[in-house]
Design an enzyme around this catalytic site. Structure first.
Site, PDB file in Angstrom:
ATOM      1  N   LYS A  18       0.753  -1.129   0.546  1.00  0.00           N
ATOM      2  CA  LYS A  18      -0.142   0.189  -0.467  1.00  0.00           C
ATOM      3  C   LYS A  18       0.520   1.462   0.393  1.00  0.00           C
ATOM      4  O   LYS A  18       0.507   2.418  -0.622  1.00  0.00           O
ATOM      5  CB  LYS A  18      -0.913   0.077   1.300  1.00  0.00           C
ATOM      6  N   ASN A  19       1.816   1.203   1.239  1.00  0.00           N
ATOM      7  CA  ASN A  19       2.631   2.689   1.090  1.00  0.00           C
ATOM      8  C   ASN A  19       3.863   2.859  -0.085  1.00  0.00           C
ATOM      9  O   ASN A  19       4.053   4.474   0.265  1.00  0.00           O
ATOM     10  CB  ASN A  19       3.299   2.357   2.644  1.00  0.00           C
ATOM     11  N   CYS A 114      -4.145  13.512  12.365  1.00  0.00           N
ATOM     12  CA  CYS A 114      -5.437  11.743  12.926  1.00  0.00           C
ATOM     13  C   CYS A 114      -5.414  11.458  13.643  1.00  0.00           C
ATOM     14  O   CYS A 114      -4.586  11.785  14.742  1.00  0.00           O
ATOM     15  CB  CYS A 114      -4.612  11.396  11.244  1.00  0.00           C
ATOM     16  N   ARG A 119       1.059  14.699  12.546  1.00  0.00           N
ATOM     17  CA  ARG A 119       0.799  14.440  11.742  1.00  0.00           C
ATOM     18  C   ARG A 119       1.800  15.891  10.919  1.00  0.00           C
ATOM     19  O   ARG A 119       1.031  15.699   9.808  1.00  0.00           O
ATOM     20  CB  ARG A 119       0.948  13.179  11.179  1.00  0.00           C
ATOM     21  N   VAL A 121       3.096  18.614   7.964  1.00  0.00           N
ATOM     22  CA  VAL A 121       3.327  18.520   6.728  1.00  0.00           C
ATOM     23  C   VAL A 121       4.481  19.308   6.805  1.00  0.00           C
ATOM     24  O   VAL A 121       5.437  19.754   5.642  1.00  0.00           O
ATOM     25  CB  VAL A 121       2.703  18.192   5.934  1.00  0.00           C
ATOM     26  N   ASP A 122       5.104  20.071   7.246  1.00  0.00           N
ATOM     27  CA  ASP A 122       5.712  20.906   7.783  1.00  0.00           C
ATOM     28  C   ASP A 122       7.615  20.499   7.219  1.00  0.00           C
ATOM     29  O   ASP A 122       7.757  21.329   5.984  1.00  0.00           O
ATOM     30  CB  ASP A 122       6.377  21.810   9.235  1.00  0.00           C
ATOM     31  N   ASP A 304       4.570   0.412  12.290  1.00  0.00           N
ATOM     32  CA  ASP A 304       3.402  -0.023  11.604  1.00  0.00           C
ATOM     33  C   ASP A 304       2.900  -2.070  11.717  1.00  0.00           C
ATOM     34  O   ASP A 304       1.937  -2.029  11.918  1.00  0.00           O
ATOM     35  CB  ASP A 304       3.015   0.151  10.013  1.00  0.00           C
ATOM     36  N   ARG A 396      -8.528  -0.128   4.702  1.00  0.00           N
ATOM     37  CA  ARG A 396      -7.099   0.743   4.140  1.00  0.00           C
ATOM     38  C   ARG A 396      -6.615  -0.056   3.545  1.00  0.00           C
ATOM     39  O   ARG A 396      -5.352   0.101   2.336  1.00  0.00           O
ATOM     40  CB  ARG A 396      -7.572   1.870   5.298  1.00  0.00           C
TER      41      ARG A 396
END
Ligand SMILES: CC(=O)N[C@H]1[C@@H](OP(=O)(O)OP(=O)(O)OC[C@H]2O[C@@H](n3ccc(=O)[nH]c3=O)[C@H](O)[C@@H]2O)O[C@H](CO)[C@@H](O)[C@@H]1O
Ligand SMILES: C=C(OP(=O)(O)O)C(=O)O
Length: 418
Positions: A18-19, A114, A119, A121-122, A304, A396
Site C-alpha cells: 500500500k505505502n 489523525c 502528523r 507536513v512542515d 506499523d 484501507r
C-alpha cells in the site's frame, strides 16, 4: 467476527505494498507518458488515490481486477487537490511535489491531524521551499508556486520522514540541477519509488541510504513497474501462526523487508525461514517469550507493526516493554486489548505488557488501520467470540483478510461492512 483458538496452517499470498503504491501513483503526474503499475494491492486507500488523481485529470484504468493500474497524465486539467478527498487519506499530500515540478503550481489541502498523531507536513514544505517553491498557507490549503521551475538544492531533514523524502524525491527529478536529500528515509518504499522513477528516466543515486542524490532532467517518460511486496502485511500475517500456533508460509515474503521484526520473533521463540516460496513461520503450541520492542525508522522495528506485535505479547511468558518513538498517540489498541483480558499499562510513549495465559473474546472497536488488524490477531488467539467493529479501517490496508486467514483454518467472517 472471529472465533479464536484454532492453530493456522497454510499459505497466505502477500500483496503489493500500500505505502509504496500510494507514492508510485502520484509519480504519474511527472510525465505525459503512461505509467503502468503491476502487483498493485486492491485497497480502499488505492481507490482514494485513484479518485484524487482523476480529479486532477489523470486517466486511471484498473486491469486484471485492479492488480494492474495504467495511469496517464497527458491531459492534466487541474492542480488543486480538494479537502474532501485529501482529508480521507494523508498520503494525498504526495501530489504536491510532482504537481509543482511539472506544472509550476499546485493547491493542495492540508491533510490535518489523525488518530495516531498530529502528523504535520512542515518538513515536506521546507524541502520544497529549499528547492525554490513559494508557499502560502491559506484557507486550509497549501498554495504553491515555482514560476521559474524548481531548482536543485541541499535538503537536510531534521527528522527522518518517509512522506517528505518521497515528495522531495519526486519534485527533484524535474528540478534544474542537483538535489541532495540528507537524513533521507531508507524504507523499502523509497527504494521502490526511486527504482520506478529511474525507469521513467530520472537520474537518482543513493536510495536506501541516508543520502539520495538526484540530478534533474528536462522530462520523464513512461515505465512499467512492479510494486514491492507489502512488508507490513507480511509482518502481520507472520504473526498469525505465532499467535495461534501452527505453520504458515507468507508467499512472496522476503526477510530483508522485515529483518528487525523477524529478529524479535526469533527472540520470542517463533521460527521464521525464507525459502523459494516466501517466508515460512512456525510456532509450537504454548506461550512465546516476552520481548522488548522500540519502533524506529527503517531498518528499525516498524511503527506499523507495533500494534500487531503487542497483540502477540499479550499472551507471552513474562513482561514486555514496547516503546513507540514515531507517533505520539499510537497505543489506542491497548484499551481494546485490555477488554479482551490483556494486562497493559501505558505511560506516554511506553507500554508494559504482562503476558496472560489466554485472552477472552469480546466486542472491540478499531480506531485505526493497524489497531484494527491487531484486534483480529488477538481474536484469533482468544477463547470464544470477538467482534471487531469499524472494520472500514482494515480495508484501507488489507485485501481479502477473511479469505486469506480463512484459507488457513481461521474462523473469521465479515458480518457487516461497518
Ligand atoms: C502512506 C505512508 O507511507 N504512510 C507511512 C509513512 O507515513 P508518513 O510519511 O506520514 O510518516 P513520516 O515518516 O513522515 O513521519 C515520521 C514522523 O515525522 C513527523 N513529521 C513528518 C513529516 C513532517 O513534515 N513533519 C513531521 O513532524 C511525523 O509526525 C512523525 O512523527 O511513514 C510512517 C512511518 O514509517 C508509517 O507509519 C506510515 O504508514
Ligand atoms: C499509518 C498508516 O498509513 P497512513 O500513513 O496512510 O495513515 C499505515 O499504513 O499504518
Amino acid at each position: 467476527m472471529i472465533r479464536g483458538g484454532t492453530p493456522l496452517h497454510g499459505d497466505i499470498p502477500i500483496a503489493g505494498a500500500k505505502n509504496a503504491c500510494l507514492a508510485l501513483m502520484p509519480a504519474t503526474l511527472l510525465t505525459d507518458a503512461p505509467l503502468t503499475l503491476t502487483n498493485a494491492p486492491r485497497l480502499s486507500d488505492i481507490r482514494t488515490m485513484t479518485t484524487l488523481l482523476q480529479s486532477l485529470g489523470v486517466e486511471v484504468s484498473a486491469l486484471h481486477r485492479g492488480k494492474v493500474l495504467v495511469l496517464s497524465s497527458h491531459a492534466l486539467d487541474s492542480q488543486r487537490a480538494d479537502y474532501d478527498i485529501v482529508r480521507k487519506m494523508r498520503a494525498s499530500i504526495l501530489v504536491l511535489g510532482p504537481l509543482l515540478a511539472r506544472c509550476g503550481q499546485a493547491q493542495v489541502s492540508l491533510p490535518g491531524g489523525c488518530a495516531i498523531g498530529a502528523r504535520p507536513v512542515d518538513l515536506h514544505l521546507k524541502a520544497l521551499e529549499a528547492m525554490g517553491a513559494e508557499l502560502d498557507l491559506r484557507d486550509g490549503y497549501v498554495h504553491a508556486k515555482a514560476p521559474g521551475g524548481l531548482k536543485g538544492a541541499v535538503v537536510e531533514f531534521e527528522q527522518v520522514t518517509v512522506g517528505a523524502t518521497e515528495n522531495a524525491l519526486m519534485a527533484a527529478t524535474l528540478a534544474k540541477g542537483t538535489t541532495e536529500l540528507r537524513n533521507a528515509a531508507r524504507e523499502p518504499e523509497i527504494v521502490d519509488l526511486a527504482q520506478c522513477l529511474r525507469a521513467m528516466g530520472a537520474r537518482i543515486e543513493g536510495e536506501g541510504t541516508g543520502t539520495i542524490t538526484i540530478e534533474g532532467v528536462d522530462r520523464l517518460g513512461g515505465a512499467t513497474h512492479a510494486v514491492v511486496p507489502d512488508r507490513i502485511e507480511l509482518g502481520t500475517y507472520m504473526l498469525a501462526p505465532a499467535i495461534t500456533g501452527g505453520e504458515v508460509t507468507c508467499l512472496g515474503g522476503r526477510l530483508d523487508l522485515v529483518a528487525a521484526f523477524a529478529e524479535k520473533l526469533d527472540e520470542a521463540g517463533v521460527c521464521c525461514e525464507e525459502n523459494e516460496r516466501g517466508i515460512r513461520v512456525s510456532c509450537r503450541n504454548g506461550r512465546v517469550n516476552a520481548v522488548d520492542v522500540t519502533t524506529a525508522p527503517f531498518p528499525g522495528f516498524p511503527t506499523d507493526l507495533q500494534a500487531q506485535m503487542m497483540a502477540l505479547l499479550c499472551t507471552a511468558q513474562g513482561k514486555s516493554v514496547l516503546e513507540e518513538t514515531i507517533f505520539e498517540n499510537r497505543f489506542m489498541h491497548a484499551p481494546e486489548l485490555m477488554r479482551m483480558g490483556a494486562r497493559i499499562e501505558v505511560h506516554g510513549g511506553s507500554a508494559t505488557v504482562t503476558g496472560v495465559d489466554r485472552l477472552k473474546g469480546a466486542p472491540v472497536m478499531a480506531t485505526d488501520l493497524r489497531a484494527s488488524v491487531s484486534l483480529i490477531l488477538a481474536g484469533l488467539a482468544a477463547e470464544g467470540e470477538t467482534v471487531v467493529s469499524r472494520v472500514y479501517h482494515l480495508d484501507r490496508g488489507y485485501e481479502k483478510v477473511e479469505q486469506k486467514l480463512g484459507a488457513c483454518g481461521a474462523h473469521i467472517e465479515r458480518v457487516s461492512g461497518q
